[in-house]
Scaffold this motif. Structure first.
Motif, PDB file in Angstrom:
ATOM      1  N   PRO A  13       0.839  -1.206   0.000  1.00  0.00           N
ATOM      2  CA  PRO A  13       0.000   0.000   0.000  1.00  0.00           C
ATOM      3  C   PRO A  13       0.873   1.254   0.000  1.00  0.00           C
ATOM      4  CG  PRO A  13      -0.754  -1.572   1.649  1.00  0.00           C
ATOM      5  CD  PRO A  13       0.579  -2.069   1.162  1.00  0.00           C
ATOM      6  N   LEU A  14       0.408   2.277  -0.662  1.00  0.00           N
ATOM      7  CA  LEU A  14       1.185   3.509  -0.765  1.00  0.00           C
ATOM      8  C   LEU A  14       1.594   4.051   0.601  1.00  0.00           C
ATOM      9  CD1 LEU A  14      -0.766   5.402  -3.577  1.00  0.00           C
ATOM     10  CD2 LEU A  14       1.397   4.168  -3.782  1.00  0.00           C
ATOM     11  N   GLY A  15       0.682   3.960   1.559  1.00  0.00           N
ATOM     12  CA  GLY A  15       0.952   4.514   2.881  1.00  0.00           C
ATOM     13  C   GLY A  15       1.982   3.751   3.675  1.00  0.00           C
ATOM     14  N   LYS A  16       2.397   2.579   3.178  1.00  0.00           N
ATOM     15  CA  LYS A  16       3.359   1.747   3.902  1.00  0.00           C
ATOM     16  C   LYS A  16       4.723   1.681   3.224  1.00  0.00           C
ATOM     17  CE  LYS A  16       0.453   0.510   7.127  1.00  0.00           C
ATOM     18  NZ  LYS A  16       0.642   0.981   8.534  1.00  0.00           N
ATOM     19  N   ILE A  17       4.905   2.421   2.165  1.00  0.00           N
ATOM     20  CA  ILE A  17       6.189   2.400   1.459  1.00  0.00           C
ATOM     21  C   ILE A  17       7.204   3.247   2.223  1.00  0.00           C
ATOM     22  CG2 ILE A  17       7.381   3.105  -0.642  1.00  0.00           C
ATOM     23  CD1 ILE A  17       4.892   2.383  -2.182  1.00  0.00           C
ATOM     24  N   GLU A  18       8.287   2.606   2.627  1.00  0.00           N
ATOM     25  CA  GLU A  18       9.306   3.274   3.428  1.00  0.00           C
ATOM     26  C   GLU A  18      10.395   3.886   2.546  1.00  0.00           C
ATOM     27  OE1 GLU A  18      10.591   1.332   7.154  1.00  0.00           O
ATOM     28  OE2 GLU A  18       9.274  -0.321   6.565  1.00  0.00           O
ATOM     29  N   ILE A  19      10.914   5.003   3.006  1.00  0.00           N
ATOM     30  CA  ILE A  19      12.012   5.673   2.314  1.00  0.00           C
ATOM     31  C   ILE A  19      13.326   5.014   2.712  1.00  0.00           C
ATOM     32  CG2 ILE A  19      13.233   7.860   2.023  1.00  0.00           C
ATOM     33  CD1 ILE A  19      10.597   9.268   2.737  1.00  0.00           C
ATOM     34  N   ASP A  20      14.206   4.801   1.735  1.00  0.00           N
ATOM     35  CA  ASP A  20      15.515   4.200   1.991  1.00  0.00           C
ATOM     36  C   ASP A  20      16.519   5.301   2.339  1.00  0.00           C
ATOM     37  OD1 ASP A  20      17.851   2.801   2.095  1.00  0.00           O
ATOM     38  OD2 ASP A  20      17.737   1.964   0.072  1.00  0.00           O
ATOM     39  N   TYR A  21      16.780   5.439   3.626  1.00  0.00           N
ATOM     40  CA  TYR A  21      17.722   6.467   4.067  1.00  0.00           C
ATOM     41  C   TYR A  21      19.160   5.973   4.092  1.00  0.00           C
ATOM     42  CZ  TYR A  21      13.921   9.639   5.315  1.00  0.00           C
ATOM     43  OH  TYR A  21      12.827  10.491   5.271  1.00  0.00           O
ATOM     44  N   ASN A  22      19.383   4.730   3.661  1.00  0.00           N
ATOM     45  CA  ASN A  22      20.764   4.265   3.507  1.00  0.00           C
ATOM     46  C   ASN A  22      21.442   4.982   2.347  1.00  0.00           C
ATOM     47  OD1 ASN A  22      20.781   2.371   5.639  1.00  0.00           O
ATOM     48  ND2 ASN A  22      19.697   0.877   4.368  1.00  0.00           N
ATOM     49  N   GLN A  23      20.631   5.479   1.456  1.00  0.00           N
ATOM     50  CA  GLN A  23      21.141   6.306   0.355  1.00  0.00           C
ATOM     51  C   GLN A  23      21.008   7.777   0.751  1.00  0.00           C
ATOM     52  OE1 GLN A  23      19.837   5.101  -3.619  1.00  0.00           O
ATOM     53  NE2 GLN A  23      18.861   3.281  -2.732  1.00  0.00           N
ATOM     54  N   LYS A  24      21.994   8.566   0.428  1.00  0.00           N
ATOM     55  CA  LYS A  24      22.026   9.980   0.825  1.00  0.00           C
ATOM     56  C   LYS A  24      21.274  10.846  -0.191  1.00  0.00           C
ATOM     57  CE  LYS A  24      24.516   8.820   4.333  1.00  0.00           C
ATOM     58  NZ  LYS A  24      23.897   8.745   5.672  1.00  0.00           N
ATOM     59  N   TRP A  25      20.049  10.447  -0.456  1.00  0.00           N
ATOM     60  CA  TRP A  25      19.279  11.107  -1.502  1.00  0.00           C
ATOM     61  C   TRP A  25      18.903  12.537  -1.141  1.00  0.00           C
ATOM     62  CZ3 TRP A  25      14.419  12.896  -0.452  1.00  0.00           C
ATOM     63  CH2 TRP A  25      13.834  12.431   0.725  1.00  0.00           C
ATOM     64  N   GLN A  26      18.715  12.815   0.173  1.00  0.00           N
ATOM     65  CA  GLN A  26      18.317  14.178   0.551  1.00  0.00           C
ATOM     66  C   GLN A  26      19.363  15.193   0.123  1.00  0.00           C
ATOM     67  OE1 GLN A  26      18.708  11.505   2.965  1.00  0.00           O
ATOM     68  NE2 GLN A  26      17.668  12.273   4.775  1.00  0.00           N
ATOM     69  N   LYS A  27      20.645  14.852   0.332  1.00  0.00           N
ATOM     70  CA  LYS A  27      21.726  15.758  -0.069  1.00  0.00           C
ATOM     71  C   LYS A  27      21.732  15.952  -1.581  1.00  0.00           C
ATOM     72  CE  LYS A  27      24.861  14.885   3.815  1.00  0.00           C
ATOM     73  NZ  LYS A  27      26.217  14.421   4.206  1.00  0.00           N
ATOM     74  N   VAL A  28      21.489  14.851  -2.313  1.00  0.00           N
ATOM     75  CA  VAL A  28      21.462  14.931  -3.775  1.00  0.00           C
ATOM     76  C   VAL A  28      20.324  15.844  -4.241  1.00  0.00           C
ATOM     77  CG1 VAL A  28      21.122  13.616  -5.903  1.00  0.00           C
ATOM     78  CG2 VAL A  28      22.528  12.665  -4.052  1.00  0.00           C
ATOM     79  N   HIS A  29      19.157  15.670  -3.634  1.00  0.00           N
ATOM     80  CA  HIS A  29      18.004  16.473  -4.040  1.00  0.00           C
ATOM     81  C   HIS A  29      18.177  17.949  -3.661  1.00  0.00           C
ATOM     82  CE1 HIS A  29      14.887  13.021  -4.646  1.00  0.00           C
ATOM     83  NE2 HIS A  29      16.113  12.651  -4.993  1.00  0.00           N
ATOM     84  N   LEU A  30      18.648  18.195  -2.447  1.00  0.00           N
ATOM     85  CA  LEU A  30      18.840  19.580  -2.025  1.00  0.00           C
ATOM     86  C   LEU A  30      19.915  20.267  -2.863  1.00  0.00           C
ATOM     87  CD1 LEU A  30      18.563  19.297   1.860  1.00  0.00           C
ATOM     88  CD2 LEU A  30      17.053  20.594   0.348  1.00  0.00           C
ATOM     89  N   ARG A  31      20.978  19.542  -3.151  1.00  0.00           N
ATOM     90  CA  ARG A  31      22.048  20.108  -3.983  1.00  0.00           C
ATOM     91  C   ARG A  31      21.538  20.383  -5.395  1.00  0.00           C
ATOM     92  NH1 ARG A  31      25.698  16.679  -2.732  1.00  0.00           N
ATOM     93  NH2 ARG A  31      25.413  15.259  -4.478  1.00  0.00           N
ATOM     94  N   GLY A  32      20.712  19.474  -5.913  1.00  0.00           N
ATOM     95  CA  GLY A  32      20.142  19.680  -7.240  1.00  0.00           C
ATOM     96  C   GLY A  32      19.218  20.881  -7.285  1.00  0.00           C
ATOM     97  N   ILE A  33      18.382  21.025  -6.265  1.00  0.00           N
ATOM     98  CA  ILE A  33      17.457  22.156  -6.200  1.00  0.00           C
ATOM     99  C   ILE A  33      18.225  23.475  -6.067  1.00  0.00           C
ATOM    100  CG2 ILE A  33      15.670  23.241  -4.776  1.00  0.00           C
ATOM    101  CD1 ILE A  33      14.686  20.363  -4.145  1.00  0.00           C
ATOM    102  N   GLN A  34      19.283  23.471  -5.265  1.00  0.00           N
ATOM    103  CA  GLN A  34      20.099  24.677  -5.112  1.00  0.00           C
ATOM    104  C   GLN A  34      20.810  25.033  -6.412  1.00  0.00           C
ATOM    105  OE1 GLN A  34      22.186  23.133  -1.576  1.00  0.00           O
ATOM    106  NE2 GLN A  34      21.553  24.980  -0.471  1.00  0.00           N
ATOM    107  N   SER A  35      21.334  24.017  -7.104  1.00  0.00           N
ATOM    108  CA  SER A  35      22.022  24.263  -8.383  1.00  0.00           C
ATOM    109  C   SER A  35      21.061  24.791  -9.433  1.00  0.00           C
ATOM    110  CB  SER A  35      22.678  22.970  -8.885  1.00  0.00           C
ATOM    111  OG  SER A  35      23.668  22.520  -7.998  1.00  0.00           O
ATOM    112  N   ALA A  36      19.857  24.239  -9.424  1.00  0.00           N
ATOM    113  CA  ALA A  36      18.870  24.622 -10.432  1.00  0.00           C
ATOM    114  C   ALA A  36      18.271  26.000 -10.176  1.00  0.00           C
ATOM    115  CB  ALA A  36      17.761  23.572 -10.486  1.00  0.00           C
ATOM    116  N   TYR A  37      18.044  26.335  -8.905  1.00  0.00           N
ATOM    117  CA  TYR A  37      17.225  27.506  -8.599  1.00  0.00           C
ATOM    118  C   TYR A  37      17.852  28.508  -7.639  1.00  0.00           C
ATOM    119  CZ  TYR A  37      13.949  24.306 -10.732  1.00  0.00           C
ATOM    120  OH  TYR A  37      13.343  23.440 -11.610  1.00  0.00           O
TER     121      TYR A  37
END
Length: 207
Positions: free
Chosen positions: A66-90
């Motif tokens: 179920p959508l409400g039970k899908i867990e985020i994989d924090y073993n990957q440092k995706w937050q840094k990648v996304h924040l860095r991408g957003i900062q680079s873009a905007y």
């Protein structure tokens, strides 16, 4: 008053928000099953030389979760990648300094489930767009029988022009001479700020 049931995406695109123009209540069902190749865990932003897809990694690949039970994989440092991408873009856009703290705060909360991350992101984006849409999380399908059902309508497959919801209204983007339509709402918010809602209304395709 207009109420609809729709999907919950990760920093949704402009087409999604056009579908919410004039909507009072948006119903979301966390018991639906995860579908691969959806916008549930991905969004698109514009970098200097390309359109980049930002994807949130999830734990496991079972299609019956179920959508409400899908867990985020924090073993990957995706937050840094996304924040860095957003900062680079905007980072150099007119309204970056005003809106970025709201976006950064969502990542710092580190919710366990992707559903919660997406709902927090949607709540903030609706607030910044000044769209008065109330979000209701409901698990009973019978409630949706009398609602306009937009689930499964907006997908990465097929072009937005085929769905008749959104028409591209160009605004000044940070990179490139050619306008790139239907990116994440972040692209519009950082570029246009208070004018974002007006542009969305103009982008709503008239039937």
């Amino acid at each position: 008053m207009k109420s609809i049931v729709s999907d919950l995406f990760y920093f949704p695109n402009l087409e999604y928000f056009c579908s919410l123009i004039g909507v009072d209540t948006l119903y979301l069902n966390p018991r639906e099953h995860y579908k691969r190749k959806s916008y549930f865990n991905r969004t698109q932003i514009r970098l200097a030389n390309k359109v980049e897809t930002l994807s949130v990694p999830i734990v496991g690949r079972r299609p019956n979760i179920p959508l409400g039970k899908i867990e985020i994989d924090y073993n990957q440092k995706w937050q840094k990648v996304h924040l860095r991408g957003i900062q680079s873009a905007y980072g150099k856009t007119p309204f970056f300094e005003y809106f970025f703290p709201y976006i950064e705060d969502i990542f710092e909360r580190k919710p366990q489930f992707l559903w919660d991350l997406n709902k927090q992101a949607l709540t903030i984006c609706l607030k910044l767009l000044q769209l008065p849409v109330k979000l209701e999380t409901v698990s009973e399908e019978s409630i949706f029988s009398n609602l306009e059902d937009q689930r499964g309508l907006i997908t990465p497959s097929g072009h937005f022009s085929e769905r008749g919801i959104y028409q591209a209204v160009p605004y000044t983007q940070n990179f490139g001479l050619d306008f790139e339509p239907n990116l994440s709402v972040l692209d519009l918010l950082f570029a246009e700020g208070p004018s974002a809602k007006r542009i969305l209304i103009e982008s709503l395709k008239k039937h």
